[in-house]
Write an enzyme that holds these catalytic residues in place. Sequence first.
Site, PDB file in Angstrom:
ATOM      1  N   ARG A  28       0.832  -1.213   0.000  1.00  0.00           N
ATOM      2  CA  ARG A  28       0.000   0.000   0.000  1.00  0.00           C
ATOM      3  C   ARG A  28       0.862   1.256   0.000  1.00  0.00           C
ATOM      4  O   ARG A  28       0.592   2.214  -0.739  1.00  0.00           O
ATOM      5  CB  ARG A  28      -0.921   0.000   1.215  1.00  0.00           C
ATOM      6  CG  ARG A  28      -2.024  -1.039   1.173  1.00  0.00           C
ATOM      7  CD  ARG A  28      -2.910  -0.939   2.400  1.00  0.00           C
ATOM      8  NE  ARG A  28      -3.507   0.386   2.534  1.00  0.00           N
ATOM      9  CZ  ARG A  28      -4.045   0.852   3.655  1.00  0.00           C
ATOM     10  NH1 ARG A  28      -4.053   0.102   4.748  1.00  0.00           N
ATOM     11  NH2 ARG A  28      -4.591   2.051   3.692  1.00  0.00           N
ATOM     12  N   ARG A  47      13.424 -11.101   3.440  1.00  0.00           N
ATOM     13  CA  ARG A  47      14.276 -12.169   3.972  1.00  0.00           C
ATOM     14  C   ARG A  47      14.497 -13.273   2.951  1.00  0.00           C
ATOM     15  O   ARG A  47      15.349 -14.136   3.138  1.00  0.00           O
ATOM     16  CB  ARG A  47      13.657 -12.741   5.245  1.00  0.00           C
ATOM     17  CG  ARG A  47      13.709 -11.768   6.424  1.00  0.00           C
ATOM     18  CD  ARG A  47      13.402 -12.480   7.722  1.00  0.00           C
ATOM     19  NE  ARG A  47      13.399 -11.583   8.865  1.00  0.00           N
ATOM     20  CZ  ARG A  47      14.480 -11.223   9.548  1.00  0.00           C
ATOM     21  NH1 ARG A  47      15.668 -11.666   9.172  1.00  0.00           N
ATOM     22  NH2 ARG A  47      14.393 -10.424  10.590  1.00  0.00           N
ATOM     23  N   LYS A 107       4.384   1.961  12.524  1.00  0.00           N
ATOM     24  CA  LYS A 107       3.871   2.003  13.881  1.00  0.00           C
ATOM     25  C   LYS A 107       3.389   0.601  14.289  1.00  0.00           C
ATOM     26  O   LYS A 107       3.083  -0.193  13.397  1.00  0.00           O
ATOM     27  CB  LYS A 107       2.705   3.008  13.956  1.00  0.00           C
ATOM     28  CG  LYS A 107       1.423   2.436  13.298  1.00  0.00           C
ATOM     29  CD  LYS A 107       0.520   3.432  12.752  1.00  0.00           C
ATOM     30  CE  LYS A 107       0.687   3.592  11.276  1.00  0.00           C
ATOM     31  NZ  LYS A 107       0.589   2.387  10.454  1.00  0.00           N
ATOM     32  N   ASP A 188      -1.228  -3.051  16.992  1.00  0.00           N
ATOM     33  CA  ASP A 188      -1.727  -2.880  15.626  1.00  0.00           C
ATOM     34  C   ASP A 188      -2.849  -1.858  15.537  1.00  0.00           C
ATOM     35  O   ASP A 188      -2.882  -1.043  14.613  1.00  0.00           O
ATOM     36  CB  ASP A 188      -2.221  -4.216  15.074  1.00  0.00           C
ATOM     37  CG  ASP A 188      -1.198  -4.889  14.177  1.00  0.00           C
ATOM     38  OD1 ASP A 188      -1.258  -4.664  12.960  1.00  0.00           O
ATOM     39  OD2 ASP A 188      -0.336  -5.610  14.698  1.00  0.00           O
TER      40      ASP A 188
END
Length: 341
Positions: A28, A47, A107, A188
């Site tokens: 996004r 990764r 965040k 979250d």
Amino acid sequence: MVETCGVEMDANRTVRWGILATGGIAERFTTDLMALDGAEVVAVASRTEASAKAFADRFGIPRAYGEWAGLLADESVDVVYVATPHHAHRTAAGLALEAGKAVLCEKALTLNAREAEELVALARDGGLFLMEAMWMYCNPLIRRIAELVRGGAIGEIRTVQADFGLVGPFDAGHRLRDPAVGGGALLDLGVYPVSFAHLLLGEPSAVHAHARISPEGVDLNTGMLLGWDSGASALLSCSLEADTPLTASVTGTEGRIDVPRGFFFPERFTLRRNGHEPEEFVSADDPHSFRHEAAEVMRCLRAGETESPLVPLDGSLAVMRTLDAVRDRVGVRYPQELTRV
């Protein structure tokens, strides 16, 4: 010219981004970033090489790295966007700062205040840019709400209310149920209502909380009552089990501001002042876009600023201290905290 992050950057120079991690939030952000004038995405890292290459192919990014070190050593990268899960923020952002890169980190900034303090110290000691990706703070309507409140439009704040809940269900294997990656509603979702209250009132002097805890040890449904020495209070909640209204309101001695569903990316809000007709404020552009926070990062880099006045590091630290206090009240600790000596 100004000196910033080890490179000279003039006021109009293209800012070259590296994307670290390839999940949904990275997709996004990159979509919005690539539509922003003056931004160029030059590298991506994951990764695994396959994940990095698939992401690069999707967005036409010239370089893909199957490990973080390649991205952090890439001299063409001015700023790294860290989009890993919470548990990796400290490591990923820390490595980027140690490599001399500017950093925009998702965040919540880290798992806890101690890790956040370490990151902020790294950035400040190195004279490097660091910002938490609290896109809500960069939203023009949220900024207007803050201006109105600080300008006394509704008098002295007495209450703040905000909530963020998703209906789920999230099974036991989902990352939101995994304490090892900072799962639970708080980091979250709860970071939004807590940050909204902080924006308007600063750090609270009192924190009370109650939560329903999953068998894995993360919070599924959390209510928070924050208090300030002024007498103001905030009633906040977050949930992984209920589709809450996603609204916010700020009530003062002379009026109220109501923000409808989606308060952290508002399309509109209403100012109700005592003795006056309601005033509606409407967004002039797409409120769902991440471009406002990306534009703020680029403005700071071009100006040679190492911290954003819209998302100040001291504010991010204060929010992390409040989130820590909430977890302390409800008894949630992550494995990394239990094993740290």
